[in-house]
Design a protein around this motif. Structure first.
Motif, short mmCIF file in Angstrom:
data_model
loop_
_atom_site.label_atom_id
_atom_site.label_comp_id
_atom_site.label_asym_id
_atom_site.label_seq_id
_atom_site.Cartn_x
_atom_site.Cartn_y
_atom_site.Cartn_z
N GLN A 12 0.95 -1.33 -0.09
CA GLN A 12 -0.18 0.35 -0.01
C GLN A 12 1.19 1.29 0.04
N GLU A 13 1.78 1.10 0.50
CA GLU A 13 2.80 1.86 0.95
C GLU A 13 3.20 2.55 -0.32
N LEU A 14 3.85 1.42 -0.95
CA LEU A 14 4.70 1.72 -2.04
C LEU A 14 4.04 2.45 -3.34
N ASP A 15 2.49 2.09 -3.59
CA ASP A 15 1.57 3.09 -3.32
C ASP A 15 1.64 4.12 -4.15
N THR A 16 1.71 4.70 -3.18
CA THR A 16 1.81 6.12 -2.93
C THR A 16 2.84 6.71 -3.26
N ILE A 17 3.56 6.60 -3.28
CA ILE A 17 5.53 6.60 -3.43
C ILE A 17 5.79 7.91 -4.81
N LYS A 18 5.76 8.91 -5.02
CA LYS A 18 5.87 9.42 -5.91
C LYS A 18 7.26 10.57 -6.49
N ASP A 19 8.27 10.16 -5.07
CA ASP A 19 9.59 10.57 -4.96
C ASP A 19 10.56 9.22 -5.84
N PRO A 20 11.08 9.87 -7.24
CA PRO A 20 11.53 9.17 -7.98
C PRO A 20 13.38 8.33 -6.98
N THR A 21 13.53 9.52 -6.13
CA THR A 21 14.80 9.54 -5.37
C THR A 21 14.13 8.35 -4.53
N ILE A 22 13.46 8.43 -3.74
CA ILE A 22 12.79 6.99 -3.03
C ILE A 22 12.65 5.61 -3.35
N ILE A 23 11.76 5.50 -4.17
CA ILE A 23 11.65 4.83 -6.04
C ILE A 23 13.77 3.60 -5.59
N GLU A 24 14.76 4.55 -6.52
CA GLU A 24 15.70 4.23 -6.53
C GLU A 24 16.05 3.40 -6.00
N ALA A 25 15.89 4.15 -3.98
CA ALA A 25 16.56 3.76 -3.02
C ALA A 25 15.52 2.62 -2.49
N ILE A 26 14.80 1.76 -2.71
CA ILE A 26 13.96 0.91 -2.28
C ILE A 26 14.60 -0.31 -3.74
N LYS A 27 14.92 0.70 -5.06
CA LYS A 27 15.04 -0.55 -5.54
C LYS A 27 16.83 -1.07 -5.23
N ASP A 28 17.29 -0.23 -5.01
CA ASP A 28 18.88 -0.46 -4.32
C ASP A 28 18.48 -1.60 -3.10
N MET A 29 17.73 -1.60 -2.07
CA MET A 29 17.83 -2.23 -1.61
C MET A 29 17.50 -3.87 -1.90
N LEU A 30 16.43 -3.97 -2.79
CA LEU A 30 15.83 -4.69 -3.08
C LEU A 30 17.27 -5.28 -4.29
N LYS A 31 18.55 -5.38 -4.63
CA LYS A 31 18.87 -5.08 -5.06
C LYS A 31 19.97 -5.75 -4.64
N TYR A 32 20.37 -5.38 -3.85
CA TYR A 32 20.91 -5.58 -2.59
C TYR A 32 21.18 -7.36 -1.42
N ARG A 33 19.31 -6.83 -1.60
CA ARG A 33 19.34 -8.46 -0.63
C ARG A 33 19.48 -9.59 -1.66
N LYS A 34 19.57 -9.48 -2.44
CA LYS A 34 19.80 -10.23 -2.93
C LYS A 34 21.34 -10.86 -3.56
N LYS A 35 22.75 -10.37 -2.45
CA LYS A 35 23.21 -11.01 -2.77
C LYS A 35 24.03 -11.05 -1.28
N THR A 36 24.03 -12.19 -1.43
CA THR A 36 24.85 -12.64 0.67
C THR A 36 26.01 -12.00 0.91
N ALA A 37 25.72 -11.91 2.35
CA ALA A 37 27.39 -12.04 3.46
C ALA A 37 28.28 -12.29 2.21
N SER A 38 28.79 -14.01 2.03
CA SER A 38 29.48 -14.43 1.55
C SER A 38 30.13 -14.04 0.34
#
Length: 78
Positions: A12-38
């Motif tokens: 629900q919160e994602l549907d309300t985001i209009k700020d491209p900077t926040i979208i980029e930050a979320i995308k970066d977090m989601l991409k980063y989570r795929k990297k494992t610590a090892s």
């Protein structure tokens, strides 16, 4: 809250985001989570990420500490 309720709220919160900077930050977090610590990134990838960061700085895509504090306050008020 349980996991399903948290996911519903996030959607629900994602549907309300209009700020491209926040979208980029979320995308970066989601991409980063795929990297494992090892996993280590290559020197080439590391340098690429540094270059992207430098480009963002040179293009003024930065916030001061004070500006970020104000943005965070706005997020918490929503």
């Amino acid at each position: 809250m349980d996991l399903q309720a948290d996911l519903k709220w996030i959607h629900q919160e994602l549907d309300t985001i209009k700020d491209p900077t926040i979208i980029e930050a979320i995308k970066d977090m989601l991409k980063y989570r795929k990297k494992t610590a090892s996993q280590r990134i290559s020197v080439e990838q590391y340098n690429k990420e540094i270059d992207v960061s430098i480009e963002q700085i040179e293009n003024g895509k930065t916030y001061t500490h004070q500006q970020m504090g104000e943005r965070i306050k706005q997020w918490s008020e929503q």
